[in-house]
Design an enzyme around this catalytic site. Structure first.
Site, PDB file in Angstrom:
ATOM      1  N   ASN A  41       0.848  -0.973  -0.062  1.00  0.00           N
ATOM      2  CA  ASN A  41      -0.044   0.010   0.126  1.00  0.00           C
ATOM      3  C   ASN A  41       0.835   1.338  -0.187  1.00  0.00           C
ATOM      4  O   ASN A  41       1.968   1.428   0.605  1.00  0.00           O
ATOM      5  CB  ASN A  41      -1.062   0.078   1.083  1.00  0.00           C
ATOM      6  CG  ASN A  41      -0.166  -0.215   2.463  1.00  0.00           C
ATOM      7  OD1 ASN A  41       0.409  -1.051   2.535  1.00  0.00           O
ATOM      8  ND2 ASN A  41      -0.961   0.161   3.484  1.00  0.00           N
ATOM      9  N   GLU A  43       0.363   5.066   0.786  1.00  0.00           N
ATOM     10  CA  GLU A  43      -0.436   6.124   1.179  1.00  0.00           C
ATOM     11  C   GLU A  43      -0.195   7.672   0.510  1.00  0.00           C
ATOM     12  O   GLU A  43       1.027   7.845  -0.098  1.00  0.00           O
ATOM     13  CB  GLU A  43      -0.747   6.196   2.448  1.00  0.00           C
ATOM     14  CG  GLU A  43      -1.189   4.746   3.112  1.00  0.00           C
ATOM     15  CD  GLU A  43      -1.604   4.850   4.550  1.00  0.00           C
ATOM     16  OE1 GLU A  43      -0.886   5.446   5.432  1.00  0.00           O
ATOM     17  OE2 GLU A  43      -2.000   3.857   4.788  1.00  0.00           O
ATOM     18  N   CYS A  52      -4.210   0.488  -2.703  1.00  0.00           N
ATOM     19  CA  CYS A  52      -3.853  -0.612  -1.727  1.00  0.00           C
ATOM     20  C   CYS A  52      -2.754  -1.440  -2.327  1.00  0.00           C
ATOM     21  O   CYS A  52      -2.798  -1.545  -3.547  1.00  0.00           O
ATOM     22  CB  CYS A  52      -5.074  -1.298  -1.580  1.00  0.00           C
ATOM     23  SG  CYS A  52      -6.515  -0.693  -0.796  1.00  0.00           S
ATOM     24  N   GLU A  54      -2.897  -4.626  -3.255  1.00  0.00           N
ATOM     25  CA  GLU A  54      -3.609  -5.610  -4.184  1.00  0.00           C
ATOM     26  C   GLU A  54      -3.598  -4.815  -5.513  1.00  0.00           C
ATOM     27  O   GLU A  54      -3.098  -5.280  -6.484  1.00  0.00           O
ATOM     28  CB  GLU A  54      -4.823  -5.885  -3.764  1.00  0.00           C
ATOM     29  CG  GLU A  54      -4.943  -6.819  -2.538  1.00  0.00           C
ATOM     30  CD  GLU A  54      -5.089  -6.235  -1.269  1.00  0.00           C
ATOM     31  OE1 GLU A  54      -4.837  -4.846  -1.214  1.00  0.00           O
ATOM     32  OE2 GLU A  54      -5.958  -6.597  -0.369  1.00  0.00           O
ATOM     33  N   CYS A  87      -9.995  -4.939   0.217  1.00  0.00           N
ATOM     34  CA  CYS A  87     -11.178  -4.075   0.169  1.00  0.00           C
ATOM     35  C   CYS A  87     -12.097  -4.331  -0.878  1.00  0.00           C
ATOM     36  O   CYS A  87     -11.621  -5.049  -1.912  1.00  0.00           O
ATOM     37  CB  CYS A  87     -10.650  -2.628   0.288  1.00  0.00           C
ATOM     38  SG  CYS A  87     -10.233  -1.862  -1.068  1.00  0.00           S
ATOM     39  N   CYS A  90     -10.672  -3.448  -4.123  1.00  0.00           N
ATOM     40  CA  CYS A  90      -9.526  -4.177  -4.690  1.00  0.00           C
ATOM     41  C   CYS A  90     -10.223  -5.600  -5.177  1.00  0.00           C
ATOM     42  O   CYS A  90     -10.002  -6.298  -6.205  1.00  0.00           O
ATOM     43  CB  CYS A  90      -8.678  -4.537  -3.775  1.00  0.00           C
ATOM     44  SG  CYS A  90      -7.502  -3.078  -3.442  1.00  0.00           S
TER      45      CYS A  90
HETATM   46  N1  THU Z   1      -5.012  -1.457   2.599  1.00  0.00           N
HETATM   47  C1  THU Z   1      -4.509  -2.339   1.593  1.00  0.00           C
HETATM   48  O1  THU Z   1      -3.426  -2.136   1.131  1.00  0.00           O
HETATM   49  N2  THU Z   1      -5.213  -3.549   1.439  1.00  0.00           N
HETATM   50  C2  THU Z   1      -6.310  -3.837   1.964  1.00  0.00           C
HETATM   51  O2  THU Z   1      -6.743  -5.074   1.473  1.00  0.00           O
HETATM   52  C3  THU Z   1      -6.924  -3.197   2.826  1.00  0.00           C
HETATM   53  C4  THU Z   1      -6.345  -1.923   3.336  1.00  0.00           C
HETATM   54  C5  THU Z   1      -4.390  -0.278   2.926  1.00  0.00           C
HETATM   55  C6  THU Z   1      -5.002   0.959   2.606  1.00  0.00           C
HETATM   56  C7  THU Z   1      -4.532   1.961   3.496  1.00  0.00           C
HETATM   57  O3  THU Z   1      -3.214   2.522   3.061  1.00  0.00           O
HETATM   58  C8  THU Z   1      -4.415   1.009   4.752  1.00  0.00           C
HETATM   59  O4  THU Z   1      -4.313  -0.410   4.250  1.00  0.00           O
HETATM   60  C9  THU Z   1      -5.487   1.246   5.783  1.00  0.00           C
HETATM   61  O5  THU Z   1      -6.603   1.099   5.161  1.00  0.00           O
END
Ligand code: THU
Length: 130
Positions: A41, A43, A52, A54, A87, A90
């Site tokens: 991920n 941000e 994310c 994925e 999520c 994704c």
């Molecule tokens: N996140 C992911 O990278 N993948 C997931 O399956 C769930 C959430 C990340 C997004 C964000 O940077 C952090 O987790 C908190 O939501």
């Protein structure tokens, strides 16, 4: 017995740029030729531009020329006792590019669970409706 896909997801998780949530996620996706494509991920201070793990993994693989629906399985690694699933956004992206593949969830204690994507995204919308 170690699984290279899980090891890759756990390893790339350490590259996460997650300074706002502190929630690091790694993803690894295996293509039909056995190659593994990874993502973490990433941000952003505006929050909404966060991507994310994925989606990073899928988009990296597609941009490297792996064909649509040429993926065998995906692994998602996070530091939670109840394993972290992809999520909703994704799940939709995984469906578009991978179809109904197994989604392997893993945590830092090597606890794993595997789900078929169709069970995580029932009655998915896709190009077949267009
Ligand atoms: N996140 C992911 O990278 N993948 C997931 O399956 C769930 C959430 C990340 C997004 C964000 O940077 C952090 O987790 C908190 O939501």
């Amino acid at each position: 017995m170690s699984d290279p896909l899980i090891d890759a997801a756990l390893a790339v998780r350490l590259n996460a740029y997650a300074k706002f949530s502190n929630f690091r996620v790694g993803a690894a996706i295996e293509d039909f030729e056995g190659r593994i494509h990874t993502g973490c991920n990433v941000e952003n201070a505006t929050y909404g531009l966060t991507v994310c793990a994925e989606r990073v993994a899928v988009f990296k693989a597609i941009s490297e020329g792996v064909g649509i629906r040429k993926f065998r399985r995906v692994a998602v690694a996070a530091d939670t006792e109840i394993l972290t699933p992809p999520c909703g956004a994704c799940r939709q992206i995984l469906w578009e590019f991978c179809g109904d593949i197994p989604v392997v969830l893993v945590n830092l204690h090597s606890k794993t669970e595997t789900y078929q994507l169709k069970d995580l995204l029932p009655r998915a919308f896709d190009a077949s409706y267009l």
